[in-house]
Design an enzyme around this catalytic site. Sequence first.
Site, short mmCIF file in Angstrom:
data_model
loop_
_atom_site.label_atom_id
_atom_site.label_comp_id
_atom_site.label_asym_id
_atom_site.label_seq_id
_atom_site.Cartn_x
_atom_site.Cartn_y
_atom_site.Cartn_z
N GLY A 99 -3.82 -0.97 -2.22
CA GLY A 99 -4.84 -1.88 -2.74
C GLY A 99 -6.21 -1.23 -2.76
N GLY B 295 0.96 3.20 1.92
CA GLY B 295 0.85 1.95 2.68
C GLY B 295 0.28 0.83 1.82
N CYS B 296 0.48 -0.39 2.28
CA CYS B 296 0.06 -1.56 1.48
C CYS B 296 -1.46 -1.62 1.33
CB CYS B 296 0.62 -2.85 2.07
SG CYS B 296 0.25 -3.11 3.81
N TYR B 297 -2.18 -1.53 2.45
CA TYR B 297 -3.64 -1.55 2.36
C TYR B 297 -4.15 -0.35 1.58
CZ TYR B 297 -4.44 -5.18 5.92
OH TYR B 297 -4.51 -6.36 6.62
#
Lengths: 347, 347, 347, 347
Positions: free
Chosen positions: C154, C149-151
Site C-alpha cells: 500500500g 508485505g501488505c503495508y
Amino acid sequence: MKKIAIVGISGYSGLELLRLLHGHSEVEIDGVYGTSNIGTSLTSIFPKLAFFPEYASLTIKAFSASEIMATSDLVFFATPAGIASELARELILADFPVIDLSGDFRLQDVNQYEKWYKKSAIHSDLLSKADYLLADFDTPQQNYISNPGCYATGTLLSLAPLYQSKVDLIAYDSVIVDAKSGLSGAGKKLTDSSHFVNVNENVSMYKLNQHQHIPEIFNKLKSWQNQTLPIQFTTSLIPVNRGIFVSSYAKLAKNITFEQVVSAYHELYDDKYFVRVFDQGHLPDLHQVVGTNFTDIGLDYNPLTNTLTVVTVIDNLVKGAAGQAIQNMNHFFGFDEKAGLDLVPIF
Amino acid sequence: MKKIAIVGISGYSGLELLRLLHGHSEVEIDGVYGTSNIGTSLTSIFPKLAFFPEYASLTIKAFSASEIMATSDLVFFATPAGIASELARELILADFPVIDLSGDFRLQDVNQYEKWYKKSAIHSDLLSKADYLLADFDTPQQNYISNPGCYATGTLLSLAPLYQSKVDLIAYDSVIVDAKSGLSGAGKKLTDSSHFVNVNENVSMYKLNQHQHIPEIFNKLKSWQNQTLPIQFTTSLIPVNRGIFVSSYAKLAKNITFEQVVSAYHELYDDKYFVRVFDQGHLPDLHQVVGTNFTDIGLDYNPLTNTLTVVTVIDNLVKGAAGQAIQNMNHFFGFDEKAGLDLVPIF
Amino acid sequence: MKKIAIVGISGYSGLELLRLLHGHSEVEIDGVYGTSNIGTSLTSIFPKLAFFPEYASLTIKAFSASEIMATSDLVFFATPAGIASELARELILADFPVIDLSGDFRLQDVNQYEKWYKKSAIHSDLLSKADYLLADFDTPQQNYISNPGCYATGTLLSLAPLYQSKVDLIAYDSVIVDAKSGLSGAGKKLTDSSHFVNVNENVSMYKLNQHQHIPEIFNKLKSWQNQTLPIQFTTSLIPVNRGIFVSSYAKLAKNITFEQVVSAYHELYDDKYFVRVFDQGHLPDLHQVVGTNFTDIGLDYNPLTNTLTVVTVIDNLVKGAAGQAIQNMNHFFGFDEKAGLDLVPIF
Amino acid sequence: MKKIAIVGISGYSGLELLRLLHGHSEVEIDGVYGTSNIGTSLTSIFPKLAFFPEYASLTIKAFSASEIMATSDLVFFATPAGIASELARELILADFPVIDLSGDFRLQDVNQYEKWYKKSAIHSDLLSKADYLLADFDTPQQNYISNPGCYATGTLLSLAPLYQSKVDLIAYDSVIVDAKSGLSGAGKKLTDSSHFVNVNENVSMYKLNQHQHIPEIFNKLKSWQNQTLPIQFTTSLIPVNRGIFVSSYAKLAKNITFEQVVSAYHELYDDKYFVRVFDQGHLPDLHQVVGTNFTDIGLDYNPLTNTLTVVTVIDNLVKGAAGQAIQNMNHFFGFDEKAGLDLVPIF
C-alpha cells in the site's frame, strides 16, 4: 463507610465492579486478591485505572480468607467457575458476607451442578448456605449471596410475571427463549471464537441445549410456579461488546387475553426502579440499557399464532453481573438500592 | 451470449447483480433503466465500478418496455415495492422474460398483498402470470419470475424438509422462527434506524408480527403441506452488513425421532449444490456463506422440550436476492446452475 | 493446467489463496503441506470449503520438497516468519518456482533482516536468489519470488510516482505515512490485542517505529530514487476485518505544482489495470477495493502548508498478500494478468 | 443548586449533557428549549430517559431568552451551526451566562468564520464578548463561553506543550496531524455517509483541507506561540460510535532531545487531573477514555527521521463536547472541577 474486598479482579466482571464502585459513596475497596499475578499492581492490568487515586495503590494480594475477614466487611468473588467453591469454605464457615458472581453456588443440587458444569461441586452442606438472589425480587436471608448468571437474569426477568401469576397465563410447554449476547459475556479467554475476525460481521449459536444457565433458570421458574416444565433456551453470539437481547415466546393459556398479560407485567414491575415495562407498540433495544442496571421489557401478541413475544434487554456486565451484585450488596447493607447504580445509558 | 437489462440499479440488489454478473460468462448487460437519475452514468453512482469496461459506458436510461424488448433477452427488476407492478404490464402482456426481485408479484391474492404491503395490488390477471420460484426447488413455467424475499428464502429453506415430508414430522402449531438480519436487508434508505450510531453496538426487533414476508412464507409452506398453520416469525436487526441467521424451532410430532428429521434434510438437500446440511454437532455461522449463493443448515434436538432447532444462514443479497435471481435465470436459459455463482465465501 | 502446491494453509493468506484460486481457470491445487496438523483434512480446518469438490479431498501433508518438485509446477509459501527460510533451501538449490508470501526473503541484507525481524536470516547466497516483486512494476527474473508485505504494498504504490519521477517532486525528508489496517493483517494468533472486545470500538497504534515492513519500503524506494531518506511510517489497528488505508503526506519540492504531481500519477498508473487513480476531488475508501486486487489512489494539495496528501486503499489479504502473489504467478507463467483476479468489490 | 437551561436538546451533545448532568450534584435542569418539536416531551425523543424522574416532566419549549434569564442561572447551546448566533444576542447584551457548544463564536474574525463555515457571522462586537475556553488551560473572563470543537480539543491538547514551551521544541513548518473520529462526531444527520452499511467495515477521509476546526486550532496555537505556521490537519471516519484518535507528527528543532519534549509534557500536564501523560513505551487507545472527560497522551521519537509522534485520545462527546462544557461550567461557578465528570472509562 464499608470496606470491600474483591477476589478475581482481572476479568470483565471484576473490572466492572471497579468501574461502578468508583461511583458508590458508601463503600471503599480495601483489598484485591487473586490466585495468580500476586504482587501485580491493579493499574498495570488496567492502565485506564492508573489515574484514579483509590486504585493507584492497590496490588493483587494472595487470597487469604483470614486477612479479608480481619480487614473487610464483605467480599466479592468475580472468579472463573470452580474457584469460589475452593476458596470460600473458611468464609462460609465463619458466616462472613460474600457476594459470589460466579456460578459455583447457583445450583444447590450437587448432581445438577456436576451435570451442567462438568466439575465437582462443593459439599451440599456449604451449598445450602448460599442464597440465589435475583435482586429485583429477593432479599438476603443468609450471608453468602450467589449472584445470578447474565442470561439467567435476562430470561428470568423476561418471564417472571408469567410464572409468578396466580392464574396460568401461558402454556408452560410452549416457552422458547432465543437469547443473543455480546462478546464480553464470553469472558476474556483467548479462543478462536473470541478472535475479532471470527466475531465481527458474524453471528453464531453456541452451547445449544447445553448452556449452564439452563438449570438455574429452570430452578427459579419452578420456585415461582410448580407446574413449570423445561423451557427451550438458546444463545447466540452477536458482534457487540455488551448487552443481552432476549426474545421470549409463549402460547397464551386458554381464555387469557393479551391485556391480562400486560397487566401482570405492570403489576409486578411498576414499583421496581430497575425494571421498565414499555408501552405497547414500543420495544426496547440494547442502547436503552448499555452501561446501566436497568432491565427493559416490551410486549406484543400475535392472534394468528396465539403467541406472546417478550423482548427484554440488559447490560450483561451490569445487571447481568457487577450491577446486580452491587444491588444485592445495597440490600444486604441496607443502603439505597440505587447507590452506585444511578446511571444514564451511554451508547 | 444473452443480453440483459436491469431496471432499478441504484439499490443494493441492483449493485449485487452487477457484481455477480461480471463473473457470468453467458450474459452481458446491455442496458440499465430507471425512473430517476436518467442520464446519470452508472459509475458516478458506484465509483467502485468505474474501471470495469463493461460498466464504464452505461448510463441510466428512462424505462422503456419497448426498448428493452427490442434489444434485450431478459430484464431484472431490482426496484422498490410498487414500481415493477406499475412498469411491467407491457412486458407481461408481451410475455417477455422478467425476473422481479421486488415483492410486487410474490402474493397472488390481491387482498393479501394490500393487507401486508399497504399498497394497491396489480390486477390479478397479471399477478397470475408470475411464478414464485424458490430456485432450489422450482423451475420456470411462465416468463415472469417472482424472486422470493430474503427472509422468506432463509426461512423456507430452513423448514422445507419438514413441510415437504409425507409423514408429519412436526406439530404445525409449534413453529417459531427467530430471524436476524444484517443492515443491507433494510436497503439504502436514510432513516434513524439505518444511522450508524443507532445500529452499531445494538440489536433491535422490528415489524413484529407485521413483516411483509410472512404471507409469502405461509403460502409456500401451504403449497407443500396442506395442514400448514400460521408460524410465529420475528425479525431482528444485527450490526453486520450482510447475512441472515434464521433460528427455527418446532416440536416433533408424536413418535418422530430426531434421526428421521435429519434423514429428511439429507434426502431433500444432498443433491442440491447450493444447500449444505451440516453433520450433527456442527452449526453454521454467517461467515460460511457471506458473498455466496449457499444456504447452510445445522440441526439439533432437545429431548427435554421435544424441540427441534434448525439453524440456517444465507447471504441476504446473494441467495436472498441477486444470487437466487441469477440461479433462476440460469434455469430459465438452461445454463449451468452455478454459472456466475461459483464463489468461495469471503469474510 | 499448472499444478500448484501450498505450504502453510491454515492462516488468512493461505485461505485467501484457496478462495481466489478457486476462480482461476489455469491452475489447480494438487497438494497442501505444513509442519503441523499433518493428516488433517483441509475442510475440517475450513468448514466453509467442505462442499467444493477440489478441496474436499485435500489433507495437509508433511512438507516434502522432493514431493513438491515431483508433482507440482510451483509452490506458494503462506507460512509465518522463519519457516520458508528453513524449508525452502532445497527448492532454491534446485531452482524450483516458489512464491513466498512471508517476510523471510524480502530483505537481502542479513543484518537488516536480523535487526527488524529479530530472527536469524538465511544465508545471503540463498537470499540473493529471491526477487522482491511489486507486481504492478516488477516481472520475475529468477524462480524465487518474494511477495511484498501488505503495508509495504500500500505504501509503495502510494509513493511510487513520487520516487520514480525524474525530477524531484517532493522533499524527501518530509514524508510521513500514517497507515491503518484491519485485523486480519495481524493474523490469526490469539492475543489480547486480537480479542474482539479489545478491538471493537477501539483504535490503537502498534509497533511504532519498529514495524518490520519499514526496511522493505525503504529499500524499494531507494531502488527507485537514490536520494531517498528514511520515511516516518506508523501503523494503527482499526476495527474492520479487511483493508489498509494509507494516508501519505509530503512537502512538494520547490517550484513543483500539484498538477505536475497529478500528471506523474496518471502517467505511471493509467495503463496499469490494478491501480486506479481518482479524479481530483474524489478520495477512495476501503469499500472501493475490499475483496479485490485493486489499489485505489486519491490526491489533494494544501497550499497553506505546501503539503501533498495521497490516500491509498488496498485489501490487505488480496493486493497485500494472496492476490498480488497470484498476479506474480500470472506473470511468471505468462497468463493473463487478471486471471483469477477479475473481481468486483464486495461490501 | 444552580438552575440550567439547554437549547438544542435533540443532538448527541445535548443528550450527552443530559447523561452527565444526571450525575452532577450541584445543578438541576429546569428547562429545555428549541426551535422545532416544540411541546414534544424529552422522553419521547429519548426513550432511554423515560424513567429518570428529573427528565420525565420536561418538554421542549420554544426558545425564549427572557424566560431563560428569568428562571435559569446558565444556558447551554447545543445547537447546529448558525443557531446560537441567531438566538443568543439578547443573552449576550444582558451578559447572561452562556456555554455554547456550537462553532458560532469560536472564530472572532468575521472573515475567517465566513470562509470556513460558509455562513454569515454574527457582528464582531458580539463575537468579542465570547471567550474560547480550552478548559484544561483557560478560565472564564466573560460570561459567554465558546466551547472548543472536538477535533480542536484533541489536537490542541496533543500539541500544547510544544507550542507553550519557551524554547522552540519543534520545527513549526513540519507539523502533521492525522485525526480519526467515530461517527457520533458527524452528528445525527441522515446522509449517505452516516448510513450503517457505508460506514461499517470502512474508513474514509473527509473535508480534506477544508475542515472548519482548522482555523480555531491555528488561532489557539498562535496565541501560545507567535511563530506558529499553518499545520497540516486531516480527518478520517472510522467505524466506532465514540472517540477521537489523534496522531501528531513533528520534526524536533535543532539540538532538542526527546527527553526535553517528554519533560515539557509532564511539566504542563502532571497537575491537570483530566490530562494523563503515559510512560514511554505505552500508547493510549480509545478504550482508555470512552465515556470520560480524560485526554490520554503517549509519546515516541524516531531518530532516523527526527520525528516526534504524539498519540492523543479523547471521547468526542465528553471531552470533545459536553464534558468540557461542564468542566467550563464548573470553573465558571467555582465548583469542584470534577463535579459530574468523575467517571471510569467504559468499554
